[in-house]
Scaffold this motif. Sequence first.
Motif, short mmCIF file in Angstrom:
data_model
loop_
_atom_site.label_atom_id
_atom_site.label_comp_id
_atom_site.label_asym_id
_atom_site.label_seq_id
_atom_site.Cartn_x
_atom_site.Cartn_y
_atom_site.Cartn_z
N TRP A 1 1.04 -0.84 0.34
CA TRP A 1 0.02 0.07 -0.11
C TRP A 1 0.83 0.94 -0.31
O TRP A 1 2.18 1.46 0.45
N PHE A 2 0.25 2.66 -0.46
CA PHE A 2 1.33 3.09 -0.55
C PHE A 2 0.20 4.68 0.30
O PHE A 2 -0.97 4.76 -0.26
N VAL A 3 1.17 5.48 1.18
CA VAL A 3 0.42 6.77 0.95
C VAL A 3 1.03 8.30 0.08
O VAL A 3 2.19 7.87 -0.29
N VAL A 4 0.96 8.81 -0.65
CA VAL A 4 0.63 9.31 -1.61
C VAL A 4 0.01 11.06 -0.60
O VAL A 4 -1.40 10.93 -0.52
N ILE A 5 1.07 12.00 -1.48
CA ILE A 5 0.83 13.42 -0.69
C ILE A 5 1.22 14.18 -1.82
O ILE A 5 2.18 14.25 -2.52
N GLU A 6 -0.33 15.20 -1.86
CA GLU A 6 0.17 16.24 -3.38
C GLU A 6 0.77 17.63 -2.34
O GLU A 6 -0.29 18.01 -1.54
N LEU B 1 7.27 13.12 5.01
CA LEU B 1 6.96 11.40 5.54
C LEU B 1 8.42 10.25 5.74
O LEU B 1 7.86 9.02 5.58
N LYS B 2 9.38 11.28 5.44
CA LYS B 2 10.71 10.24 5.87
C LYS B 2 10.76 9.46 7.32
O LYS B 2 11.42 8.36 7.45
N GLN B 3 10.11 10.00 7.93
CA GLN B 3 9.41 9.52 9.32
C GLN B 3 8.90 7.75 10.14
O GLN B 3 9.28 7.50 10.62
N PHE B 4 8.37 8.00 8.35
CA PHE B 4 7.53 6.61 8.54
C PHE B 4 8.11 6.15 7.66
O PHE B 4 7.99 4.26 7.44
N ALA C 1 5.87 3.24 0.51
CA ALA C 1 5.14 2.09 0.22
C ALA C 1 5.06 2.13 1.75
O ALA C 1 5.94 1.33 2.55
N PHE C 2 4.08 0.94 1.92
CA PHE C 2 3.75 0.39 3.49
C PHE C 2 3.10 -1.41 3.46
O PHE C 2 2.97 -1.44 1.70
N PRO C 3 3.50 -2.16 4.30
CA PRO C 3 2.97 -3.52 4.22
C PRO C 3 1.43 -3.70 4.22
O PRO C 3 1.09 -4.97 3.31
#
Length: 290
Positions: A169-174, A232-235, A254-256
């Motif tokens: 899964w992905f977190v996407v930020i605009e 986002l790097k902190q995650f 990306a996240f599992p």
Amino acid sequence: MTTNLSQLLACPAPAKLNLFLHIVGRRADGYHLLQSVFQLIDRCDSLDFYVRADRQIHRLNQVHGVPEENDLVVRAAKLLQQHCNIQQGADIYLHKCLPMGGGVGGGSSDAATTLLALNKLWQCNLSKESLMELGLQLGADVPFFIFGENAFVEGIGEQIQAVSTPEQWFVVIEPGVHVPTPTIFSSKELTRNTKPVRIADFSSAANVEWKNDMQAVACALHPEIAAVINWLKQFEINQGDAKMTGSGSCVFCAFPSEDAAKKVLQQVPNQWTSWIAKALQHHPINSKIN
């Protein structure tokens, strides 16, 4: 979802993410030579197609900032119509969800879905390979979306090989800025000599720095992109997971699992638009047109 030979409704046009994007050279004609893995995700625009008896092609709705005559969707329909000498036309409604100028391939994906859907509706019977050749006239990313699988992409985007990617899964930020691709490519600061990798390196998760060579230039031009990446790097699970896609401006990580992605999504600062998306293995239109 209605499907017959007079209309095709709710045809998906998925976004893509560049899991990495390396610039490995430049051709004599000025085009840059790239290597990338394009990942399909389940965040999509949607298009409705209605066959007309005349040869008229119309977009039924307004799309902010995109005049009808410039829309890749309309251009794709006219290109296919001319190529196959089709006497029918089409009314097209574009439900826009993907950001423009975000590096997620929205316009190219819309064009590809148009070619795939009208090839079916108009009974052109062109092969996928023929549609990919036609799509290249509209943009370098269009053939990938017609190809319809995650891919290791080389050249200027025309060399495409299927590749297996993880279920994630992905977190996407605009970040809220628009990055014109030509501005990035013309920058003197752009890295153009990254060492080429092999598809086997990606498949085996080799110890390569999987980066986006356009990111540094985009961040220098638009500090908001750098701010999103730094947040986002902190995650990150692995160093370098948080990166820009394409020539920007969207940033992803990306996240599992869906739960892991949702936990990060809930913490995204309000000044940024954000969403989560699941990795796809195949283009979702396949079940509708095959």
